[in-house]
Every structure is written in C-alpha cells, then in structure tokens.
Design a protein around this motif. Structure first.
Motif, short mmCIF file in Angstrom:
data_model
loop_
_atom_site.label_atom_id
_atom_site.label_comp_id
_atom_site.label_asym_id
_atom_site.label_seq_id
_atom_site.Cartn_x
_atom_site.Cartn_y
_atom_site.Cartn_z
N GLU A 63 0.84 -1.22 0.00
CA GLU A 63 0.00 0.00 0.00
C GLU A 63 0.86 1.26 0.00
O GLU A 63 0.51 2.28 -0.57
CB GLU A 63 -0.89 0.03 1.25
N LYS A 64 2.02 1.15 0.66
CA LYS A 64 2.89 2.33 0.77
C LYS A 64 3.81 2.49 -0.44
O LYS A 64 4.43 3.54 -0.59
CB LYS A 64 3.79 2.18 2.01
N ALA A 65 3.92 1.45 -1.27
CA ALA A 65 4.90 1.47 -2.37
C ALA A 65 4.81 2.73 -3.23
O ALA A 65 5.85 3.32 -3.55
CB ALA A 65 4.76 0.20 -3.21
N PRO A 66 3.59 3.21 -3.61
CA PRO A 66 3.54 4.41 -4.45
C PRO A 66 4.24 5.62 -3.83
O PRO A 66 4.77 6.47 -4.53
CB PRO A 66 2.03 4.66 -4.61
N LEU A 67 4.26 5.67 -2.48
CA LEU A 67 4.96 6.77 -1.79
C LEU A 67 6.44 6.80 -2.17
O LEU A 67 7.08 7.83 -2.09
CB LEU A 67 4.90 6.54 -0.28
N PHE A 68 6.96 5.62 -2.52
CA PHE A 68 8.39 5.50 -2.85
C PHE A 68 8.58 5.42 -4.37
O PHE A 68 9.61 4.98 -4.85
CB PHE A 68 8.98 4.26 -2.17
N GLY A 69 7.52 5.78 -5.09
CA GLY A 69 7.62 5.82 -6.56
C GLY A 69 7.46 4.46 -7.20
O GLY A 69 7.78 4.28 -8.38
N ILE A 70 7.00 3.47 -6.44
CA ILE A 70 6.85 2.13 -7.03
C ILE A 70 5.37 1.89 -7.31
O ILE A 70 4.53 1.98 -6.41
CB ILE A 70 7.37 1.05 -6.06
N LYS A 71 5.09 1.60 -8.59
CA LYS A 71 3.69 1.32 -8.95
C LYS A 71 3.49 -0.19 -8.95
O LYS A 71 4.27 -0.91 -9.57
CB LYS A 71 3.39 1.88 -10.34
N ILE A 72 2.46 -0.64 -8.26
CA ILE A 72 2.18 -2.08 -8.25
C ILE A 72 0.82 -2.26 -8.92
O ILE A 72 -0.18 -1.68 -8.49
CB ILE A 72 2.20 -2.63 -6.81
N ALA A 73 0.82 -3.06 -9.99
CA ALA A 73 -0.38 -3.14 -10.83
C ALA A 73 -1.57 -3.74 -10.08
O ALA A 73 -2.69 -3.31 -10.24
CB ALA A 73 -0.06 -3.94 -12.07
N GLY A 74 -1.32 -4.72 -9.25
CA GLY A 74 -2.45 -5.35 -8.53
C GLY A 74 -1.89 -6.48 -7.69
O GLY A 74 -0.82 -7.01 -7.98
N HIS A 75 -2.60 -6.80 -6.65
CA HIS A 75 -2.13 -7.91 -5.82
C HIS A 75 -3.31 -8.55 -5.13
O HIS A 75 -4.36 -7.92 -4.95
CB HIS A 75 -1.10 -7.42 -4.80
N GLU A 76 -3.15 -9.81 -4.78
CA GLU A 76 -4.19 -10.46 -3.98
C GLU A 76 -3.52 -11.47 -3.06
O GLU A 76 -2.40 -11.91 -3.31
CB GLU A 76 -5.23 -11.13 -4.87
N LEU A 77 -4.23 -11.79 -1.99
CA LEU A 77 -3.67 -12.74 -1.03
C LEU A 77 -4.15 -14.14 -1.38
O LEU A 77 -5.36 -14.37 -1.50
CB LEU A 77 -4.12 -12.36 0.39
N ASP A 78 -3.21 -15.07 -1.52
CA ASP A 78 -3.53 -16.48 -1.76
C ASP A 78 -3.41 -17.19 -0.42
O ASP A 78 -2.30 -17.48 0.05
CB ASP A 78 -2.54 -17.02 -2.81
N LEU A 79 -4.57 -17.45 0.21
CA LEU A 79 -4.57 -18.02 1.56
C LEU A 79 -3.88 -19.36 1.64
O LEU A 79 -3.17 -19.66 2.60
CB LEU A 79 -6.01 -18.18 2.04
N GLN A 80 -4.10 -20.17 0.58
CA GLN A 80 -3.51 -21.49 0.59
C GLN A 80 -1.97 -21.39 0.56
O GLN A 80 -1.28 -22.09 1.30
CB GLN A 80 -4.01 -22.28 -0.61
N ALA A 81 -1.49 -20.48 -0.27
CA ALA A 81 -0.03 -20.30 -0.35
C ALA A 81 0.52 -19.79 0.98
O ALA A 81 1.60 -20.20 1.42
CB ALA A 81 0.31 -19.33 -1.48
N LEU A 82 -0.23 -18.92 1.63
CA LEU A 82 0.21 -18.40 2.93
C LEU A 82 0.26 -19.52 3.97
O LEU A 82 1.22 -19.63 4.73
CB LEU A 82 -0.71 -17.25 3.38
N ARG A 83 -0.79 -20.35 3.98
CA ARG A 83 -0.80 -21.48 4.92
C ARG A 83 0.37 -22.42 4.65
O ARG A 83 1.00 -22.93 5.56
CB ARG A 83 -2.12 -22.26 4.83
#
Ligand code: NAD
Length: 460
Positions: A63-83
């Motif tokens: 969420e903070k990345a744009p503050l540092f000039g980094i654009k992130i196109a999109g992201h989502e959390l994959d619960l299974q991968a996290l587990r």
C-alpha cells in the motif's frame, strides 16, 4: 523399563531447552513429547502467527509502495499459499529442534506421560520410564470462556484461527490481550471488519497506559472498533452471523460478526499428568514451584507456562536452562526483573521493566522521557513514524526502571533496553553512548536526553 538421569516431559521451548542443557551438562536425558517438538510456540503460536503477520506487513508495504515511486499493478492474497508458507517454516524449525536434540545426545520419545509414582512415568499406558530427576514442561492451552454459545461453528480459538481457510467479512475478538491484539492486526490488514471486546478498562492492560492508549488510537484510526470495559456474556446464532451480548458499564449491548475469536488467556496443561501420584501440588494457575523451580516434590521441577508464571517462550527458555543447571548441582539465582515483552501489532510494541503505574506504586520518585518517532529521520524516511519511546527512571541515581516502545521494529529495539536494565544503566550512560545515525535506535539517546528536557531533535 527405561532408566535415565533426567526425564523432560514436554518438548516446547522450555522442555527442549532443558533437555539440551541437561545433556550438555553430562546427564543422560530423555525427552517425551506427545505431539511435535517445538510446542505451542513453534507449531501454533509465536512462529506461525508471525508468518501471518509478516504477510500483513507486506500488504502494508504494498500500500505504501507508491509513496516511494513504485507502482504495483495489482495484488491479492492467496490463503492457501500463505498457509503452505506457514507450514514450511514450522516444519523447518521443528526439524531443526529435532536435529539439535539428536546432536546433543537427547533421546526423544513419542507419547503422553503420566506419573505412576514420584520417580516413574508411564508412556501411553505402556512403557515405564524411571528418572532421578523429572522436569515438567507441558505448557498451556487456550482458556475456554464459560459462557453460552462458544460451541457454535465460527467461534474459534487461536489454534483454529491459524487454520484460516477463508477470510470472513467481520470478526469479533473477545479479549484485548496480546493474542487478541495480534490477530486484530492480521485480520484488519486483510480488510476484515474487526471489533475487540475487552473486559478491563483498556486493551493490553498489562502494558504502560500510554502505550495502550496510543495503540487504541492507531487501531481506531484504521477502522478497528474497540469496546473496553466490556464483558461478553453470551454468543448466539443470528442467521449466518453470530450475535455477542456484552455489558459495558452496567448497560447491556449487542453486536454481530461473521466469526468470533476467543482470546481470554491460557491455562496450564496438567490434566493428564496424574500429579497426585507424584506428590506435586498445583492450583488453578498451574504447578507450584519454589525459587529453584522445584515442585512440592524436590526431585520434580516445573518450568514455562505450566508453573503459572510469566507465559512467554523466552521465560520458558530461561527456566529450562536454569532447572537443568540446578539438577546438575549448580546454584541458580532466578532474575525476572528483565523480561522483555513484545507485541507484534503494527506498529510493534515492546517493553521491559516497570510501567509508570508500577513504578509509582513502588514509591519511586520518577523522571520520564518521551520521544516521538516522527522526530526520528529513519522512521520518517520509512514512513513508519507513528508511536513513541518512553523511558522511566528513578531520581536518586538516575537508574532506568522501564522502557516502553510503540513504533517501528520495537521488538528488535527492546534488546538494548533489556541489557540497560540488566546492567542497571543510568540516563547518563545512555546519553554518553554514541548511537549510530540514521537508525531508529538513536531514539534511545534522544529519549534519555528528553528526561532532562535536552533532546536535540525534539522540543517538548
Ligand atoms: P491475556 O491474558 O494477555 O489477555 C486476555 C484478555 O482477555 C485480558 O485482557 C482479559 O481481561 C480479557 N477477557 C477475559 N475474559 C473476557 C470476557 N469475557 N470478555 C472480554 N474480555 C475478556 O491472554 P491472551 O491474549 O489469550 O494470551 C495468552 C498468553 O500468551 C499471555 O500470557 C500472552 O503474553 C502470551 N502470548 C504472548 C505473545 C507475545 O509475546 N507476542 C503472543 C501471544 C500470546
């Protein structure tokens, strides 16, 4: 029948440490564990929750990345991968503990131990083990709330919450202690509507009041609802939701949430041990021990959560080593003055020593320094300038009595404070120590200087 010098029951942080230290000291040592080594901390507590909280932190960073000039196109959390990540980390550490036990010559046995008499236990009702000394390190489990409705589906304890299969829309957390606050952090980072209900007048009631107040302010600003002085009396089903009935200052209130997490403390694991057979006395808090961690049977020791003391893994590590040393004939002198406490909220909280309230109760004349992280260059450049550091010192010798931090990397910063307390450091000694720049840690020096109103980078 197996015979050993030292038998350790329970392979959590306290138990495996006690076993390794015992073996290091030349004792023939056997460790019996009914589940996986590493105990709650490694399998269901400290480690897996921190994997989830690392994911929460990454979401904040994105969420903070744009503050540092980094654009992130999109992201989502994959619960299974996290587990899966959580399981991989846990498996690696469990394997590490097993190999350390082996490398130190500790014999590991699988099964549940029950006392037959004061020097013999029976494993799974079959095999007998006789030991000259026994260390009980069976830990604790989630305290159940004795109110109607806790059996409803969707009412979870912290073990169940870790098996996260889907993200609820809303969750009500009963208990604003450490577990409640850490899970609130995680769920809120996933966009879940979080409500905390705490029976006492503030969340984190054991922390310095200024720290609790700051976290309450920051959590509230992030949309987490906090009901303090609120005692939950019942949970009911309300369609697809749960309805919580609670009392706030004499008023009866309700709220609804999709899931409920119960985090109201932990109780000692003693039920299956048959302690009466060994002459070991216990009460509702746990097994009673003396200043050498011996139970009412001096050949039997109890360490970590099971002895009703401070329920922290690092205290169990410490007690495990000390019990093993006492068994090996060394004199031990337990010192609980310096027990750092870390809470992995965002920002993190960490503290050591006395709170302002405790220091006043003990009758000290106090002097206090406070330094906000917004005045620290490193915190500011990281966009992590929320919170503050607070040093409490007494007036006769300027000795530091307590350090309380809410801010970036507080759990790492507290290391310096713990050593300062152990060495009975004074305010001058912190000021006279050059701290590296630019670091968040240089805030220590500024906070110490603020005690005398002479901070350089902050004017009160
Ligand atoms: P806790 O004792 O820290 O907090 C439980 C809270 O629940 C208390 O503040 C209590 O007032 C409240 N409560 C009890 N009954 C209630 C009710 N009916 N309605 C509303 N509130 C109620 O316990 P915990 O958070 O479950 O943690 C258990 C132990 O594990 C603690 O000793 C904690 O320090 C330890 N732990 C430590 C860490 C860490 O070091 N980061 C992390 C997790 C757990």
């Amino acid at each position: 029948m197996i015979q050993t010098d030292v038998l350790v029951i329970g392979g959590g942080p306290g138990g495996y440490t006690a076993a390794i230290r015992s073996a290091q000291l030349g004792q023939k040592t056997l460790l019996v564990e009914k589940d996986k080594v590493g105990g709650t901390c490694l399998n269901r507590g400290c480690i897996p929750t921190k994997v989830y909280l690392k994911a929460a932190e990454l979401l904040h960073s994105i969420e903070k990345a744009p503050l540092f000039g980094i654009k992130i196109a999109g992201h989502e959390l994959d619960l299974q991968a996290l587990r899966q990540r959580k399981e991989r980390v846990v498996d690696t550490l469990v394997a590490g503990v097993k190999s350390l036990l082996k490398a130190n010559g500790v014999e590991l046995k699988s099964g549940t131990a029950r006392f037959k008499n004061d020097n013999t236990v029976i494993i799974d009702g079959q095999e007998e083990i006789t030991a000259q000394k026994i260390i009980i390190a069976t830990g604790s489990n989630n305290l159940e709330l004795s109110i109607p409705g806790t059996e409803l589906p969707g009412v979870l304890n912290s073990d169940e919450a870790l098996e996260l299969k889907e993200i609820p829309e809303s969750i009500a957390i009963i208990g604003g202690g450490v577990i409640g606050v850490e899970f609130a952090e995680f769920y809120a980072s996933l966009g879940v509507k979080v409500t905390i209900l705490e029976a006492l007048p503030r969340i984190l009631p054991l922390e310095d009041a200024a720290i609790s107040k700051e976290l309450q302010k920051l959590y509230t600003s992030r949309g987490i609802t906090i009901h303090a002085s609120s005692f939950v009396t019942e949970i009911r089903k309300a369609g697809s939701l749960k309805e919580l009935l609670f009392e706030t200052e004499g008023q009866k209130k309700t709220l609804q949430a999709e899931q409920v997490l119960v985090a109201v403390g932990r109780r000692a694991n003693i039920d299956s041990l048959a302690l009466d057979n060994a002459g070991v006395t216990f009460d509702t808090k746990g097994i009673k021990v003396n200043e050498n961690l011996q139970t009412t049977n001096p050949a039997i020791y109890a360490i970590g959560d099971v002895n009703g003391g401070i329920q922290l893994a690092h205290v169990a590590f410490y007690e495990g080593e000390k019990a093993a040393e006492h068994i090996a004939g060394k004199k031990i002198d337990l010192d609980y003055k310096v027990v750092p406490r870390c809470i992995f909220s965002n920002p993190e909280i960490a503290s050591v020593g006395l709170t302002e309230e405790e220091a006043k109760e003990k009758g000290y004349a106090l002097q206090i320094g406070v330094f906000p992280f917004r005045a620290n260059g490193k915190a500011l450049l990281m966009d992590a300038a929320e919170g503050f550091m607070k040093i409490i010192a007494e007036k006769d010798y300027n000795e530091i009595l307590g350090v309380h931090i809410i801010g970036p990397a507080a759990s790492e910063l507290i290391v310096e404070a713990a050593l300062a307390l152990k060495l009975e450091c004074t305010i001058e000694e912190i000021i006279e120590t050059i701290h590296a720049h630019p670091t968040v840690g240089e805030s220590y020096r500024e906070t110490a200087m603020d005690v005398w109103g002479r901070a350089i980078h902050f004017k009160r």
